[in-house]
Design a protein around this motif. Structure first.
Motif, short mmCIF file in Angstrom:
data_model
loop_
_atom_site.label_atom_id
_atom_site.label_comp_id
_atom_site.label_asym_id
_atom_site.label_seq_id
_atom_site.Cartn_x
_atom_site.Cartn_y
_atom_site.Cartn_z
N VAL A 262 0.83 -1.20 0.00
CA VAL A 262 0.00 0.00 0.00
C VAL A 262 0.87 1.26 0.00
O VAL A 262 2.04 1.22 0.34
N VAL A 263 0.22 2.36 -0.37
CA VAL A 263 0.84 3.68 -0.33
C VAL A 263 -0.03 4.57 0.55
O VAL A 263 -1.24 4.66 0.35
N VAL A 264 0.61 5.21 1.54
CA VAL A 264 -0.09 6.05 2.50
C VAL A 264 0.64 7.39 2.60
O VAL A 264 1.86 7.44 2.55
N SER A 265 -0.10 8.44 2.78
CA SER A 265 0.49 9.77 2.96
C SER A 265 1.19 9.87 4.32
O SER A 265 0.61 9.53 5.35
N TYR A 266 2.42 10.35 4.30
CA TYR A 266 3.15 10.59 5.55
C TYR A 266 2.40 11.60 6.41
O TYR A 266 2.30 11.43 7.63
N HIS B 91 -1.71 -7.76 7.36
CA HIS B 91 -2.69 -7.01 8.15
C HIS B 91 -2.57 -5.49 8.03
O HIS B 91 -3.13 -4.77 8.85
N ILE B 92 -1.85 -5.00 7.03
CA ILE B 92 -1.71 -3.55 6.87
C ILE B 92 -3.06 -2.91 6.56
O ILE B 92 -3.40 -1.87 7.13
N ASP C 49 -7.55 0.60 7.90
CA ASP C 49 -9.00 0.76 8.06
C ASP C 49 -9.35 1.09 9.52
O ASP C 49 -10.22 1.92 9.78
N LYS C 50 -8.69 0.44 10.44
CA LYS C 50 -8.93 0.68 11.86
C LYS C 50 -8.67 2.13 12.22
O LYS C 50 -9.37 2.72 13.03
N LEU D 123 -7.57 5.57 7.62
CA LEU D 123 -6.58 6.20 6.75
C LEU D 123 -6.85 5.85 5.30
O LEU D 123 -7.16 4.71 4.97
N ASP D 124 -6.71 6.84 4.44
CA ASP D 124 -6.81 6.60 3.00
C ASP D 124 -5.52 5.96 2.53
O ASP D 124 -4.42 6.31 3.02
N TYR D 125 -5.61 5.07 1.57
CA TYR D 125 -4.43 4.40 1.01
C TYR D 125 -4.72 3.99 -0.42
O TYR D 125 -5.87 3.96 -0.85
#
Length: 98
Positions: free
Chosen positions: A8-12, A83-84, A89-90, A93-95
């Motif tokens: 996945v890619v997530v914003s810092y 489990h990322i 989701d918990k 966070l957008d990804y």
């Protein structure tokens, strides 16, 4: 048997705003880390001058981690592990899947 990993890619910035990632300054290898505010995204070497083994997440240990600049000069965290997506989701966070 290989295990299936979600990439996945997530914003810092999103991770920081929720207090889920350590300050990248603590993992910086450069000389000016006491002066620099990495979260402002102005450091031209942030993607190469970070010891990725020192970056930590609250409640998560990714198997792989890469930091990249976006076209908007923000930072994206590319990571994989088990489990990322559940963790993201918990924490609402957008990804993006990579």
């Amino acid at each position: 048997m290989t295990k299936s990993l979600n990439q996945v890619v997530v914003s810092y910035q999103d991770l920081c705003s929720k207090g889920l990632i350590s300050d990248l300054k603590q993992a910086a290898l450069c000389e000016v880390k006491t002066l620099c505010r990495l979260s402002c995204n102005n450091c031209p070497n942030v993607c190469v001058d970070i010891n990725l083994k020192k970056v930590s997440f609250v409640g998560l240990q990714p198997d792989s981690l890469i930091i990249k600049y976006t076209e908007n000069e923000d930072l994206d965290i590319h990571m994989s592990g088990e489990h990322i997506i559940v963790w993201l989701d918990k924490h609402d966070l957008d990804y993006k899947l990579s």
